[in-house]
Design a protein around this motif. Structure first.
Motif, short mmCIF file in Angstrom:
data_model
loop_
_atom_site.label_atom_id
_atom_site.label_comp_id
_atom_site.label_asym_id
_atom_site.label_seq_id
_atom_site.Cartn_x
_atom_site.Cartn_y
_atom_site.Cartn_z
N ALA A 70 3.84 0.13 2.48
CA ALA A 70 3.69 -0.79 3.60
C ALA A 70 3.08 -2.10 3.15
CB ALA A 70 2.82 -0.16 4.69
N SER A 71 3.49 -3.17 3.78
CA SER A 71 2.93 -4.48 3.48
C SER A 71 2.86 -5.33 4.73
CB SER A 71 3.80 -5.18 2.43
OG SER A 71 3.28 -6.47 2.15
N THR A 72 1.85 -6.17 4.81
CA THR A 72 1.75 -7.12 5.91
C THR A 72 1.48 -8.50 5.35
OG1 THR A 72 0.63 -7.70 7.98
CG2 THR A 72 -0.71 -6.68 6.28
N VAL B 264 7.71 -1.45 6.34
CA VAL B 264 7.49 -0.12 5.75
C VAL B 264 8.76 0.28 5.01
CG1 VAL B 264 7.10 2.34 6.22
CG2 VAL B 264 5.81 0.60 7.48
N PHE C 7 5.20 -7.05 9.27
CA PHE C 7 4.77 -5.76 8.76
C PHE C 7 6.02 -4.97 8.42
CE2 PHE C 7 4.03 -1.37 10.32
CZ PHE C 7 3.11 -0.96 9.37
N LEU D 120 3.91 11.02 1.23
CA LEU D 120 4.55 11.79 2.31
C LEU D 120 5.59 12.70 1.65
CD1 LEU D 120 4.72 11.93 5.51
CD2 LEU D 120 6.75 10.51 5.27
N LEU E 33 5.50 6.40 1.40
CA LEU E 33 5.75 5.27 2.28
C LEU E 33 5.02 4.07 1.67
CD1 LEU E 33 5.22 6.87 5.83
CD2 LEU E 33 7.39 6.42 4.63
N ILE F 186 10.33 3.18 1.72
CA ILE F 186 10.14 4.53 1.17
C ILE F 186 10.72 4.60 -0.23
CG2 ILE F 186 12.30 5.52 2.10
CD1 ILE F 186 10.53 8.02 2.85
N GLY G 14 0.84 -1.19 0.00
CA GLY G 14 0.00 0.00 0.00
C GLY G 14 0.88 1.25 0.00
N LEU G 15 0.42 2.28 -0.72
CA LEU G 15 1.21 3.52 -0.83
C LEU G 15 0.60 4.63 0.01
CD1 LEU G 15 1.75 3.69 -4.72
CD2 LEU G 15 3.21 2.62 -2.99
N TYR G 16 1.44 5.34 0.74
CA TYR G 16 0.98 6.49 1.50
C TYR G 16 1.86 7.69 1.15
CZ TYR G 16 -0.92 9.31 5.22
OH TYR G 16 -1.55 10.30 5.91
N LEU H 48 12.54 0.21 5.26
CA LEU H 48 13.11 0.95 6.39
C LEU H 48 13.08 0.12 7.66
CD1 LEU H 48 11.37 4.43 5.87
CD2 LEU H 48 13.66 3.74 5.12
N PHE H 49 11.91 -0.41 7.97
CA PHE H 49 11.81 -1.17 9.22
C PHE H 49 10.74 -2.24 9.13
CE2 PHE H 49 9.26 2.73 9.86
CZ PHE H 49 8.04 2.20 10.22
#
Lengths: 305, 305
Positions: A22-24, A121, A119, A15, A20, A123, A11-13, A63-64
């Motif tokens: 993110a995936s789970t 995240v 999970f 910023l 950012l 960039i 998913g894109l957020y 990133l993390f």
């Protein structure tokens, strides 16, 4: 669920000038084989791989990572093995293990069993986002080898195993190297493509990336294509690992079902401009030219180019 | 696990002039009560609350949330109810539901059961990070009311329930409002403090925030304090909800165990400068002056100021 961005596996957020990403994901019923083989120190690599490989398809640098470990009663030794794999996976993808949750939930899980979710995240600059929309007729599909089944299709794997009469300690039929049990073959950790891929992306020409998970080529490659374009795959262009040949024979599974369930030896596919393909293939022995972009929809398999 | 940043309930990742703040959590054995009561449409609020309330303790605004839903066999109606709660929780915390994973894992969970985990990411400017390090002697503890047990302590809740001989359909003893069953009282969704807290933080003077989860005041308040400082809590300064009085009586639980297991009616505590405390208390009827910062360590309970 909200849809992730077009072409994205994460998913894109937005910023600032970046997204950012993110995936789970979890590792599904591969966990049952971890319980049965007692191999707990690599399942964390699978867990990290499932999320970071999704993220890198957008061109994002992870990133993390955070993990969730659910079990009925905490077994510290076992949990340490699992975490060891997660730490290993984070190192392989050059991302920080920022936290996690160990949830002790009596009466939820069978004794000695657990579930995992992860999970991640990452960039990516907006102008560097890889989303498949510039893919053109004649672009080339580059395949990145998998280590085996990775972390999808294990419900079918377990049915085949039960039907085959073999045990996880038996040798993998058709394996041409040294001794290698079915358990070891099936538990081989998912390849983390992050560093290799970010290096290739940095040199330009990568237009779309598909992480080959549940659904195989059949479902995952079309996710990155613009409307009206499809893929022609050359089935003889890479080595299909022995574990897939055994699964197909022992399970009496036809080609289409194999291809929409398993990665068949290619864990990730990059769609690249022809010039970039020449460069990438010249620079690496470990990737294959597995197909081309054609007019149409979906994925067609042919035996040679 | 890597330690989160000092004073934080979420992990901090530096990004330019900001920190990304991430948290993961589940809802623990509150799920068993969801299965027993059939109330599935608010457990998603609990799930979001557990992570976003952690994030906001750093002063961070939640950006997005992802969920993992693991079950043996997908029940679409049930999953929709769960997702409805997650969507509601994301609205309450003004964050995007960026994605999620529904994992169907045969033979992992009992029929009709599932596990949930959630992941939230927020952002805060580095110079606006709330980490407790400026907390001083004489600062004031402001308590934000909970809706009941929230999402921690449910293993003890279930033991008390079994011992009490009451069913979830029975009325909550001591409840002085209208009809209210034990099931409804125990399933009351966790309060999401995000919007209220970000508004208060924006006006200045907030130095530390503790999300009161497992461990209650006893474990969670000291997490935000600098060495050498502790909290004096005025036990008569807020209304302890009837559900806690019933739990204590029916379970024959002493005060210290209650306080290190349950939130006792205060789901979040902000440590603020005395001037800010005056302003916050004047602006809101729904928060309480529950204590002060004193020399020492840990949390001391006294019956009046």
């Amino acid at each position: 669920k909200m849809a992730p961005g077009i072409g994205g596996f994460g998913g894109l957020y937005p910023l600032g000038d970046s997204y950012l990403v993110a995936s789970t994901d979890g590792v599904g019923t591969k966990l049952k084989l971890a319980f049965e083989t007692g191999i707990h120190d690599t399942i964390g690599i699978d867990l990290v791989a499932m999320s970071v490989n999704d993220i890198v398809t957008s061109g994002a640098k992870p990133l993390f990572f955070l993990d969730y470990f659910g079990t009925s009663q905490l077994d510290v030794d076992l949990a340490e093995k699992v975490i060891k794999g997660i730490v290993n996976g984070c190192k392989q993808s050059d991302c920080a293990l920022l936290g996690g949750e160990t949830a002790e939930m009596p009466d939820f899980y069978a004794k000695g069993e657990y579930d995992l979710s992860g999970f991640a995240v990452g960039i990516v600059k907006k102008d560097a986002l890889i989303d498949g929309k510039n893919i053109k007729l004649g672009d080339v599909l580059i395949g990145f080898p998998s280590s085996g089944v990775h972390s999808n299709g294990f419900s079918l794997v377990r049915r085949v195993l039960a039907r085959s009469g073999l045990s996880l300690d038996d040798q993998l039929p058709g394996h041409d190297g040294g001794p290698f049990s079915l358990g070891e073959a099936l538990m081989a950790p998912t390849v983390i493509y992050v560093k290799q891929l970010l290096d290739i992306i940095s040199k330009g020409g990568v237009k779309g990336i598909a992480h080959i998970t549940g659904g195989g080529f059949t479902d995952n490659i079309p996710r990155v294509f613009p409307p009206g374009l499809g893929a022609k795959i050359f089935t003889n262009s890479w080595h299909v690992p022995a574990v897939f040949k055994w699964l197909q024979e022992a399970g009496n599974i036809d080609d289409p079902e194999m291809r929409r369930t398993f990665n068949m030896g290619i864990g990730l596919v990059a769609v690249v401009a022809p010039e970039a393909a020449e460069r990438i293939l010249a620079e690496s022995d470990s990737v294959y030219r597995i197909g081309v972009v054609v007019n149409g929809e979906g994925v067609e398999h042919v035996s040679h180019a």
